[in-house]
Design a protein around this motif. Structure first.
Motif, short mmCIF file in Angstrom:
data_model
loop_
_atom_site.label_atom_id
_atom_site.label_comp_id
_atom_site.label_asym_id
_atom_site.label_seq_id
_atom_site.Cartn_x
_atom_site.Cartn_y
_atom_site.Cartn_z
N TYR A 147 -8.59 8.25 -12.62
CA TYR A 147 -7.48 7.68 -13.36
C TYR A 147 -7.70 7.73 -14.88
N ARG A 148 -8.94 8.01 -15.29
CA ARG A 148 -9.18 8.24 -16.72
C ARG A 148 -8.74 9.65 -17.11
N PRO A 183 -10.30 5.64 -3.13
CA PRO A 183 -10.03 5.52 -4.57
C PRO A 183 -8.59 5.11 -4.81
N ILE A 184 -8.39 3.96 -5.41
CA ILE A 184 -7.05 3.40 -5.57
C ILE A 184 -6.89 2.85 -6.98
N LYS A 185 -5.66 2.52 -7.31
CA LYS A 185 -5.32 1.81 -8.55
C LYS A 185 -4.50 0.60 -8.15
N ILE A 192 0.86 -1.18 0.00
CA ILE A 192 0.00 0.00 0.00
C ILE A 192 0.90 1.23 0.00
N ARG A 193 0.73 2.08 -0.99
CA ARG A 193 1.58 3.25 -1.15
C ARG A 193 0.72 4.48 -1.43
N GLN A 194 1.20 5.62 -0.95
CA GLN A 194 0.66 6.92 -1.34
C GLN A 194 1.84 7.86 -1.57
N ARG A 195 2.13 8.12 -2.81
CA ARG A 195 3.27 8.98 -3.17
C ARG A 195 2.76 10.41 -3.33
N SER A 242 -0.08 -4.54 -5.69
CA SER A 242 0.37 -3.16 -5.46
C SER A 242 -0.85 -2.23 -5.47
N ILE A 243 -1.00 -1.47 -4.40
CA ILE A 243 -2.11 -0.53 -4.27
C ILE A 243 -1.55 0.88 -4.26
N GLU A 244 -2.02 1.69 -5.18
CA GLU A 244 -1.59 3.08 -5.28
C GLU A 244 -2.77 3.98 -4.90
N ILE A 245 -2.66 4.66 -3.75
CA ILE A 245 -3.71 5.58 -3.30
C ILE A 245 -3.57 6.89 -4.07
#
Length: 501
Positions: free
Chosen positions: A300-301, A217-219, A159-162, A243-246
């Protein structure tokens, strides 16, 4: 001579002598008194009087043969069932009653009092009560073995939030703790960008991904690595990584929306404030009070980034404020929903650092008309002096970009509010809060919890018993606070044991 049947001979009034001690007794099939019968026959001979229970100190579970580990508290029905299943010869007699006999909680001994019945010589039924003593031995379960072993995991969730501000990540951590979504993890490893969760099976990892996807909301992306392969049985041993991208947005950030997206959201202003990040991104327009929600699919669109973060907030002083009348509010065809919780107003502000100098007040349109009054301190972004590199912002007309964007009311010194904070939150990994930057973001997140009652409804807030009472006279009486009714009592094992005694 009349024949007398045996049933008439051994009636209820017939008394005979015991064949062992010659004591007169009522007739029974064995013709022995109870004392002599117990001395010669032991119906519990095949039942062991001592047994062993295996207890895992890591997860505090008991072994239920052959390979199941269950959670059972002392003197519970679950623990009694485990104890009875450990007795191999109990099926030879009829169990009448079973219960726990008191033992010292720290003695590693459990005593169970059993009452059984058994058929003895001649068809007589004998009832006997005895105590079985269980010795508790420590044995590590398979799950704890896997957590202690290195690289035993079969699935991992990253889980990441950059982002420059990580308040959304701290909000996710509290949601995981409240809903206990991390119970099946083998281990949690902190990372400078987030957390890594390790699992024994892929299904547990997938369950965590589904939980995070339902609250933020994640990717997501996944990969699989083959570890070994048995060609004879066609069995594959693989490791899975999710892999979860916040979304790189947090509460109180300013965003610039693409032109096409603003039209889809009801012609909202391209410069918006992130009001909240939950399962969707909640935006609010300061000019009209219009609100909208951007889902993960839409974001993300057509992605967009924050042009200003809470670390860039500047303090302003409200010189004057004027609430807009209803007929002066501009409504356009196709405009989206307008929030009823905010009031749009015209405000004239001056920088707190320039107060007293001969500077003209700055006019700004704000959505904080319901909380601001002349003389209040307010935090906002100075967009006219900010150096922002954003493709969507460069395409806008300069007249559309406001000079100042007000975000929230300022309630005095932050250090005083934090000293008066008599509550705390739990964490999964304290290593995430070692850095000074992380601590500042975390303190801002705690401030948001005090100011937003809707945000803290999904979070467990605990009383801080170690916090000393401080003088709150230095705080603004209007400053938001968390009431005692909203706080939970943290569980203390020593208090529970004392109350039971």
């Amino acid at each position: 001579m009349e024949y007398i049947s045996p049933e008439n001979t051994l009636n209820a009034n017939t008394r005979v002598l015991c064949c062992q001690c010659a004591v007169p007794i009522e007739a029974n099939p064995s013709n022995m008194c109870v004392a002599c019968l117990r001395a010669h026959v032991d119906i519990t001979e095949g039942v062991p009087k001592q047994a062993t229970l295996f207890f895992c100190r890591g997860c505090e579970r008991y072994l239920q043969p052959p390979a199941e580990w269950i959670v059972a508290s002392l003197e519970s029905r679950e623990l009694l069932a485990v104890c009875l299943k450990r007795l191999k010869g109990l099926n030879r007699v009829k169990l009448i009653d079973a219960g726990f006999a008191w033992t010292e909680p720290h003695s590693k001994r459990i005593k169970v009092k059993l009452t059984v019945q058994g058929e003895v010589m001649g068809g007589a039924v004998l009832q006997q009560t005895f105590i079985v003593e269980y010795n508790i031995q420590h044995q590590m379960c398979d799950d704890c073995h896997r957590s202690e072993a290195k690289d035993f995991w079969r699935a991992m969730v990253q889980i990441r939030q950059r982002a420059n501000n990580r308040k959304t990540f701290y909000y996710l951590e509290q949601l995981i703790l409240k809903h206990k979504a991390h119970e099946t993890t083998l281990g949690i490893k902190p990372n400078h960008d987030g957390l890594d969760f390790y699992y024994a099976t892929e299904s547990h990892a997938r369950k965590m991904v589904d939980f995070v996807q339902s609250v933020l909301p994640i990717k997501t992306s996944s990969s699989k690595k083959l570890i070994s392969h048995d060609i004879h049985s066609n069995i594959f041993n693989s490791k899975y990584t999710y892999s979860i991208e916040i979304v790189p947005l947090s509460k109180d950030s300013i965003v610039c929306l693409p032109k096409k997206l603003t039209q889809q959201l009801g012609s909202i202003s391209p410069i918006c404030l992130v009001n909240r990040v939950t399962s969707a991104i909640h935006l609010i327009d300061a000019n009209t009070g219009q609100v909208c929600e951007v889902s993960a699919t839409v974001y993300y669109r057509q992605p967009f980034n924050a042009i200003c973060n809470p670390k860039q907030l500047v303090e302003y002083i409200v010189m004057d404020i004027e609430i807009l009348k209803e007929h002066e509010k501009k409504h356009f065809p196709g405009q989206g929903q307008v929030s009823n919780k905010v009031v749009v107003a015209d405000a004239w502000v001056v920088k707190a650092s320039e107060l007293g100098l001969e500077t003209a007040p700055i006019h700004v349109r704000t959505h904080l008309g319901h909380v601001l009054k002349p003389g209040d301190s307010v935090l906002g972004y100075n967009l006219c002096e900010s150096n922002v590199n954003d493709a969507n912002l460069d395409k806008l007309d300069k007249n559309v970009i406001p000079d100042v964007f007000l975000v929230k009311k300022h309630y005095g010194e932050k250090a005083a509010r934090r000293r008066a904070r008599a509550w705390r939150l739990k964490h999964m990994a304290d290593d995430l809060y070692d850095g000074s930057s992380a601590n500042e973001d975390y303190n801002d997140f705690l401030d948001d919890l005090e100011e937003d009652p809707d945000l803290r409804q999904n979070i467990n807030i605990y009383k801080d018993a170690n916090k000393l009472a401080v003088d709150t006279d230095e705080l603004d009486p209007a400053a938001p606070r968390i009431t005692l009714a909203e706080m939970l009592d943290d569980l203390n094992i020593e208090d529970v044991e004392m109350s039971e005694v």
